[in-house]
Each structure stands twice: as C-alpha cells, then as structure tokens.
Design a protein around this motif. Structure first.
Motif, PDB file in Angstrom:
ATOM      1  N   PHE A 421       1.055  -1.417   0.034  1.00 57.35           N
ATOM      2  CA  PHE A 421       0.250   0.181  -0.021  1.00 57.35           C
ATOM      3  C   PHE A 421       1.433   1.347  -0.010  1.00 57.35           C
ATOM      4  CE2 PHE A 421      -2.437   3.398   1.747  1.00 57.35           C
ATOM      5  CZ  PHE A 421      -3.632   3.458   0.974  1.00 57.35           C
ATOM      6  N   GLN A 422       1.827   1.587   0.596  1.00 61.20           N
ATOM      7  CA  GLN A 422       2.956   2.718   0.738  1.00 61.20           C
ATOM      8  C   GLN A 422       3.579   2.366  -0.778  1.00 61.20           C
ATOM      9  OE1 GLN A 422       4.335   4.042   3.486  1.00 61.20           O
ATOM     10  NE2 GLN A 422       3.440   5.615   1.911  1.00 61.20           N
ATOM     11  N   SER A 423       3.800   1.629  -1.373  1.00 64.43           N
ATOM     12  CA  SER A 423       4.405   1.838  -2.928  1.00 64.43           C
ATOM     13  C   SER A 423       3.113   2.129  -3.749  1.00 64.43           C
ATOM     14  CB  SER A 423       4.535   0.258  -3.590  1.00 64.43           C
ATOM     15  OG  SER A 423       4.350   0.772  -5.335  1.00 64.43           O
ATOM     16  N   ASP A 424       1.854   2.002  -3.545  1.00 69.32           N
ATOM     17  CA  ASP A 424       0.897   2.505  -4.390  1.00 69.32           C
ATOM     18  C   ASP A 424       0.421   3.437  -4.141  1.00 69.32           C
ATOM     19  OD1 ASP A 424       0.520  -0.363  -5.512  1.00 69.32           O
ATOM     20  OD2 ASP A 424      -1.607  -1.031  -3.579  1.00 69.32           O
ATOM     21  N   ILE A 425       0.334   4.091  -2.502  1.00 74.22           N
ATOM     22  CA  ILE A 425       0.134   5.426  -2.759  1.00 74.22           C
ATOM     23  C   ILE A 425       1.106   6.774  -2.822  1.00 74.22           C
ATOM     24  CG2 ILE A 425       0.790   5.939   0.476  1.00 74.22           C
ATOM     25  CD1 ILE A 425      -2.603   6.228  -1.112  1.00 74.22           C
ATOM     26  N   ILE A 426       2.553   5.797  -2.502  1.00 77.78           N
ATOM     27  CA  ILE A 426       3.567   7.208  -3.468  1.00 77.78           C
ATOM     28  C   ILE A 426       3.995   6.766  -5.231  1.00 77.78           C
ATOM     29  CG2 ILE A 426       4.642   7.568  -0.821  1.00 77.78           C
ATOM     30  CD1 ILE A 426       7.052   5.587  -1.917  1.00 77.78           C
ATOM     31  N   GLY A 427       3.649   5.854  -5.153  1.00 80.22           N
ATOM     32  CA  GLY A 427       3.863   6.020  -7.022  1.00 80.22           C
ATOM     33  C   GLY A 427       5.004   5.589  -7.359  1.00 80.22           C
ATOM     34  N   VAL A 428       6.225   5.046  -6.293  1.00 78.79           N
ATOM     35  CA  VAL A 428       7.418   4.537  -6.644  1.00 78.79           C
ATOM     36  C   VAL A 428       7.739   3.763  -5.797  1.00 78.79           C
ATOM     37  CG1 VAL A 428       7.708   7.212  -6.799  1.00 78.79           C
ATOM     38  CG2 VAL A 428       8.345   5.965  -4.011  1.00 78.79           C
ATOM     39  N   PRO A 429       8.563   2.660  -6.473  1.00 76.09           N
ATOM     40  CA  PRO A 429       8.948   1.391  -5.623  1.00 76.09           C
ATOM     41  C   PRO A 429       9.666   1.523  -4.117  1.00 76.09           C
ATOM     42  CG  PRO A 429      10.102   1.552  -8.228  1.00 76.09           C
ATOM     43  CD  PRO A 429       9.314   2.642  -7.477  1.00 76.09           C
ATOM     44  N   VAL A 430       8.816   0.161  -3.619  1.00 79.75           N
ATOM     45  CA  VAL A 430       9.379   0.593  -1.958  1.00 79.75           C
ATOM     46  C   VAL A 430      10.673  -0.519  -2.047  1.00 79.75           C
ATOM     47  CG1 VAL A 430       8.616  -0.303   0.373  1.00 79.75           C
ATOM     48  CG2 VAL A 430       6.941   1.321  -0.406  1.00 79.75           C
ATOM     49  N   ASP A 431      11.908  -0.506  -1.244  1.00 80.35           N
ATOM     50  CA  ASP A 431      12.612  -1.525  -1.280  1.00 80.35           C
ATOM     51  C   ASP A 431      13.016  -2.003  -0.339  1.00 80.35           C
ATOM     52  OD1 ASP A 431      12.703  -1.316  -3.806  1.00 80.35           O
ATOM     53  OD2 ASP A 431      14.836  -0.557  -4.602  1.00 80.35           O
ATOM     54  N   ARG A 432      12.194  -3.244   0.741  1.00 71.67           N
ATOM     55  CA  ARG A 432      13.260  -3.722   1.535  1.00 71.67           C
ATOM     56  C   ARG A 432      14.527  -4.044   1.670  1.00 71.67           C
ATOM     57  NH1 ARG A 432       8.437  -6.769   4.214  1.00 71.67           N
ATOM     58  NH2 ARG A 432       8.656  -8.924   2.944  1.00 71.67           N
ATOM     59  N   PRO A 433      15.053  -4.099   2.770  1.00 75.48           N
ATOM     60  CA  PRO A 433      16.514  -5.006   2.356  1.00 75.48           C
ATOM     61  C   PRO A 433      16.917  -6.361   3.391  1.00 75.48           C
ATOM     62  CG  PRO A 433      16.862  -2.927   4.005  1.00 75.48           C
ATOM     63  CD  PRO A 433      15.315  -3.348   3.206  1.00 75.48           C
ATOM     64  N   GLU A 434      17.261  -7.131   3.219  1.00 76.38           N
ATOM     65  CA  GLU A 434      17.190  -8.446   3.381  1.00 76.38           C
ATOM     66  C   GLU A 434      18.065  -8.127   4.912  1.00 76.38           C
ATOM     67  OE1 GLU A 434      20.697 -11.413   1.893  1.00 76.38           O
ATOM     68  OE2 GLU A 434      19.633 -11.519   0.212  1.00 76.38           O
ATOM     69  N   VAL A 435      18.921  -6.589   5.472  1.00 72.04           N
ATOM     70  CA  VAL A 435      18.780  -6.823   6.995  1.00 72.04           C
ATOM     71  C   VAL A 435      18.747  -5.381   7.199  1.00 72.04           C
ATOM     72  CG1 VAL A 435      20.893  -6.225   8.544  1.00 72.04           C
ATOM     73  CG2 VAL A 435      21.350  -7.909   6.384  1.00 72.04           C
ATOM     74  N   VAL A 436      17.540  -5.994   8.104  1.00 70.93           N
ATOM     75  CA  VAL A 436      17.049  -5.048   8.363  1.00 70.93           C
ATOM     76  C   VAL A 436      16.678  -4.256   9.946  1.00 70.93           C
ATOM     77  CG1 VAL A 436      14.151  -5.634   7.284  1.00 70.93           C
ATOM     78  CG2 VAL A 436      15.024  -6.790   9.650  1.00 70.93           C
ATOM     79  N   GLU A 437      18.237  -4.625  10.418  1.00 70.60           N
ATOM     80  CA  GLU A 437      18.718  -4.628  11.315  1.00 70.60           C
ATOM     81  C   GLU A 437      19.567  -3.857  11.172  1.00 70.60           C
ATOM     82  OE1 GLU A 437      18.495  -4.937  15.204  1.00 70.60           O
ATOM     83  OE2 GLU A 437      17.419  -6.944  15.230  1.00 70.60           O
ATOM     84  N   THR A 438      19.034  -2.532  10.144  1.00 68.86           N
ATOM     85  CA  THR A 438      19.947  -1.512   9.616  1.00 68.86           C
ATOM     86  C   THR A 438      20.479  -0.360  10.461  1.00 68.86           C
ATOM     87  OG1 THR A 438      17.689  -0.166   9.412  1.00 68.86           O
ATOM     88  CG2 THR A 438      18.869  -1.612   7.085  1.00 68.86           C
ATOM     89  N   THR A 439      20.032  -0.465  11.928  1.00 70.02           N
ATOM     90  CA  THR A 439      20.564   1.277  12.608  1.00 70.02           C
ATOM     91  C   THR A 439      21.996   0.532  13.498  1.00 70.02           C
ATOM     92  OG1 THR A 439      18.065   1.355  13.207  1.00 70.02           O
ATOM     93  CG2 THR A 439      19.989   1.870  15.016  1.00 70.02           C
TER      94      THR A 439
END
Ligand SMILES: Nc1ncnc2c1ncn2[C@@H]1O[C@H](COP(=O)(O)OP(=O)(O)O)[C@@H](O)[C@H]1O
Ligand SMILES: O=P(O)(O)OC[C@H](O)CO
Length: 498
Positions: A421-439
């Motif tokens: 839905f995020q991608s739908d509503i902003i009209g651009v791709p949403v990229d989720r990386p393998e490592v989500v512990e990005t902090t």
C-alpha cells in the motif's frame, strides 16, 4: 585464524540490543533486553541510566555467548542510540543526578512555551535546523538544572556532565575517562550550531546551560575511547563509531547519495533524506539535521517524524483489541477489498511532520452500517502509509529532488500489505533490504571504517541486498483520490479540539 567481527550496541527507547556483524555485513549473533520505563506524571517518560547501562552489559555478554564468539574476535564497537534522551551525571561519582528524560517526555513544555513567547523560535531554527520543542535535549537539560537542587552551581563549576545515551555509554565503558558525543547526536540537542559545528554559546546562554557540562563533539567514525578491561573481558576494544539511531539507519541503508530516503517503521516513523554536504533549510515543517561525518566529510539530512507508526498497530492490539498480534493486522486487512472509505487518523500524541499539531486527537471517519473490524484494521495500516506520504511530499518540495525509491526497515516494514500500500500511495517502488537491523548495521559500519575493518563507503554500498521490492499496482487517479480523502480526514481531525 579466527574470524573478526564488529559489535554494534543499539540502545533503543524500549530495549537494548547487541548485534555482531561479519565482514559481509551479515548478522552472526545478537541479543536483546528490555528495560523499565517510568511515567511519574502525565506526559513524562523517564528511564534509569543505570538500568540502561546494565542492559547493555547484559546484551554484550549474551550476544557473544549466543554466537559462540570470543571477545578477542571483536575488533571494534559501534554505538547507536535513542536520540535526544538526556542524562546529567556527577563527574566525580559517576552518578546521574536525575533519571534519564526520554525524548518523548513533555515535562519541559512550560520552558518551550516561554521560549516561544519570547520570540526565540527563528533563532534556534536558524542555528540548529530544529524547532523549539520538548522533544530535543536543550529544554530537558535546563529543566534538570532548574529542578535539582544545587545542580546549576555544580554545572557552572564543571562538576556535572550532560550526555545523550551515546555519551553516557562511552563514559561508562571507559570508566569515566571520556566525555564525548558525535555530531549527529549533538545536532539533536537544540544547542549545537550545525553550520559552525560547535556548541552555540548564545543558545546555551538563553537556556542557562554552562558550556562546561557539554561533551566534546567528534565525527561519527573514529576511535573515541577503549573499553576498560573489567567491562569487556579483560580487553581494551576501541569504541569507534557513534550515531543517533535514525542517522545510523540511513548509513546502514547505504543512503549515501543526495535524494536517497529511508523510512524506519518502528514505534514512530522516522524518514531521513540524504542531502549531501549542504544543509537544506525546510519551508515545510521538516528538520535539518546532521546525517553523518566520516573521514572528514560531513553530510546532512532532512528529517520528518511520524509520531505514531507501528504503535498504531499496538493500539489495535492492546487498546481496542481488534488484533491479537501485529502480524494479524495483515491477515485481517487482506480480508476486505478496500477500507471502504474509512480513514483512521492516529493522532494519539498529536501530529508530527508536517502538521506539528500537539493538540490533535486521534479520529476515525467514513463509518457506515457496513463497516467491519477488518475495514478499521486496514484503514489503520493505511494511515501509516499516508503519513509517510505527507512527509515525503514535504521532502520533495524542500529538496526539489524527486523520489526514486523508498528504502524501508523497522518492525512494521515486515508487513507486506503495508509495504504494497505504501508503494501504491507514493507511486514509487518500496525496497526492503535483507538486513533490516539497519540501525545496528550503520553503527557497525561507522566503527568498522574507523578501525580499517572495511575500506570505504563503496565497499559498504555493495553489501546492500534487496530482499523484496514492492511496486505500485494502482493508477494515478485512484491514488490521488485516496490521498485526497486522507487530507480531508486530517483537516477534520485538526478542526476537532476539545
Ligand atoms: N507485522 C507487523 N505489522 C504491523 N506492525 C508491526 C508488525 N510487526 C511489528 N510491528 C510494529 O512495529 C513496532 C516495533 O518495531 P521496532 O522496529 O522494534 O520498534 P522500536 O525500535 O521503535 O521499538 C511495533 O509498534 C509493532 O506494532
Ligand atoms: O529508539 P527508537 O527506535 O524509538 O528511536 C527514537 C528516536 O531516535 C527518537 O528521535
């Protein structure tokens, strides 16, 4: 020879984590501990600095144990932390003189009101890139000096130290030998001049904060101190990277090019856009902040905060009990074709960027006799995406750079419905990386660069791997229709004040 690793200490608002990374930037072990939150009065949030420290000591040991890793294999430690949270301690005894005042805490609101009434907002904004708000450390420090007996005198004599959580942890790890912070954390205090790169004496004077209590400000990647042997298995390990958690996530997401944006969907939502070597002043309610300083190069970011993001799902679970668990929200949302015109505006603690409306209350619109729980759950998830678009719109206007993709992380980024839905509503791709512990990854990168574990940012960039991309599946007409409905809902929310 045994493998070498970097340990990141991620000291967050509700828990402390230690995450150990290998040379490929992959997680080899981790540990996490929650600690207590104290709510002594309505709107106040405090923590015990010694409990924070205790939780960090515990996770360091557990992470090594969980991964069967020996302390000698750790070549550097990076620290990343909940930002703005304020600790003042006695330099001689090392004891805090008051609990940690957490970033969410509003007890310094009266100080904020006075500063605003005195017309100081433009001055603070001009020098620090921030607004005058209890969120930032400056008025929290003043509050402690005003309320703890004898504190200001002691501070003037240089007997007290102020620090955000990074400073506190370095002080403890080095047994009181080092009182420093990095420029990303300094840039959240409301007394750090982001253009002159120093504590601003005029702003300190307005808040009656003695310079003598402020930590030395350093870059985000260098050796600040070594652990004293009795805190780290008899070893002196360099503490070599420090950044506030949202800036660390931007770095961990390898958003090094101007225009790249990350959104962390945690309790709140924090969007940062890398703007390169020049700070961009916002005309649309964003903050200007230091993104990082590595190898003599400083970069800046535009930041927008959504106060209620993943915590809207906690509300569904614990408040109105519509879901049993956060992941169940996805299952329910998919049971209906749409939210059927229902909008939830989760302004539970006011509205952040770009509205900055501290009096707004949460509201719900578009209910009919046909509205079911599933519609409300879906509309709540959608509200997280709409709020993100609000911030992104402000970023596009301020920076003039169109968004190409949005990099995501944080707990709620695991929700595929929300990401689509995020991608739908902003009209651009949403990229989720393998490592989500990005902090944690960002803090590890900063430490690893300083000790030569990694060569440069180009090497780090190559580590970033896509786990899943979400691309827009609705057309522009439907998208704009949905978003118009959201804007109307926010407008109506802001009109309702009681
Ligand atoms: N599958 C999910 N769908 C929606 N929200 C989720 C999901 N999993 C976790 N969350 C939300 O994410 C938040 C926790 O994310 P986290 O990154 O750990 O936050 P923080 O660092 O702020 O504590 C919680 O508010 C939770 O409700
Ligand atoms: O600890 P988090 O992830 O909730 O982040 C808190 C932010 O740094 C507050 O500015």
């Amino acid at each position: 020879m045994k493998n070498k690793y970097i340990m990141a200490l991620d000291q967050g608002t509700t828990s402390s984590r230690a995450v150990i990374f290998d040379h490929e930037g992959e997680i080899v072990s981790k540990a996490q501990r929650e600690f207590n939150q104290y709510f002594p009065e309505v709107g106040w949030v405090e923590q015990n600095p010694n409990e924070i420290w205790g939780s960090i000591l515990a996770v360091m040991v557990e992470a090594l144990g969980n991964g069967d890793i020996e302390a000698e294999q750790i070549v550097g430690i990076g620290i990343t932390n909940q930002r703005e949270t304020t600790i003042v301690w006695d330099k001689k005894t090392g004891k805090p003189i008051y609990p940690a005042i957490v970033w969410q805490s509003r007890q310094s609101q009266p100080i904020v009101d006075t500063l605003k009434a005195q017309g100081y907002e433009p001055l603070f904004r001009e020098k620090t890139g921030l607004l005058i708000d209890p969120y930032f450390s400056g008025t929290k420090i003043k509050w402690i000096l005003d309320h703890v007996k004898g504190a200001r005198k002691k501070a003037e004599k240089g007997e007290l130290a102020f620090g955000t959580v990074d400073s506190w942890l370095i002080w403890k790890l080095s047994d009181g030998r080092t009182h420093v912070t990095d420029c990303t954390n300094a840039s959240r205090t409301m007394v750090y001049n982001i253009y002159e790169h120093k504590w601003d004496e005029e702003l300190l004077a307005i808040l009656e904060i003695p310079l003598a209590m402020m930590p030395e400000v350093h870059s985000s990647s260098e050796i600040y101190a070594h652990t004293v042997p009795h805190h780290f298995f008899g070893l002196e390990v360099p503490v070599a990277g420090v950044a506030g958690d949202q800036q660390a996530a931007l770095f961990g997401q390898a958003c090094f090019e101007p225009g790249q944006v990350k959104n962390t969907y945690g309790t709140g939502g924090f969007l940062l856009m890398q703007t390169g070597s020049q700070p961009v002043k916002s005309q649309h309610g964003l903050l200007t902040t230091v993104a990082c300083s590595v190898g003599g190069e400083r970069s800046y970011a535009l930041e927008g905060s959504v106060f209620v993001s993943g915590s809207a799902i906690q509300w569904l679970r614990d408040g109105v009990e519509m879901v049993k668990s956060a992941p169940e929200s996805e299952e329910l949302a998919r049971k209906v074709e749409s939210s059927d015109g229902v909008y939830v505006v989760p302004a539970f603690v006011g509205l952040g960027t770009p509205y900055w409306d501290s009096e707004a209350k949460g509201s719900m619109f578009g209910l009919t006799r046909g509205t079911r729980k599933e519609h409300i759950v879906r509309a709540t998830l959608e509200s997280i995406a709409y709020q993100t678009r609000d911030v992104l719109e402000a970023m596009m206007k301020d920076s003039g750079i169109p968004l190409k993709t949005l990099r995501v992380d944080g707990g709620a980024s695991q929700n595929d419905f929300l990401m689509q839905f995020q991608s739908d509503i902003i009209g651009v791709p949403v990229d989720r990386p393998e490592v989500v512990e990005t902090t944690a990854l960002g803090a590890a990168y900063l430490a690893g660069l300083a000790v030569g574990f990694w060569k440069d940012q180009a090497e780090l960039k190559a580590h970033w791997k896509l786990q899943q991309q979400f691309t827009p599946e609705i057309g522009v007409v439907v998208r704009e229709d949905l978003y118009r409905g959201w804007k109307k809902a926010v407008e109506a929310t802001q009109l309702f004040k009681n």
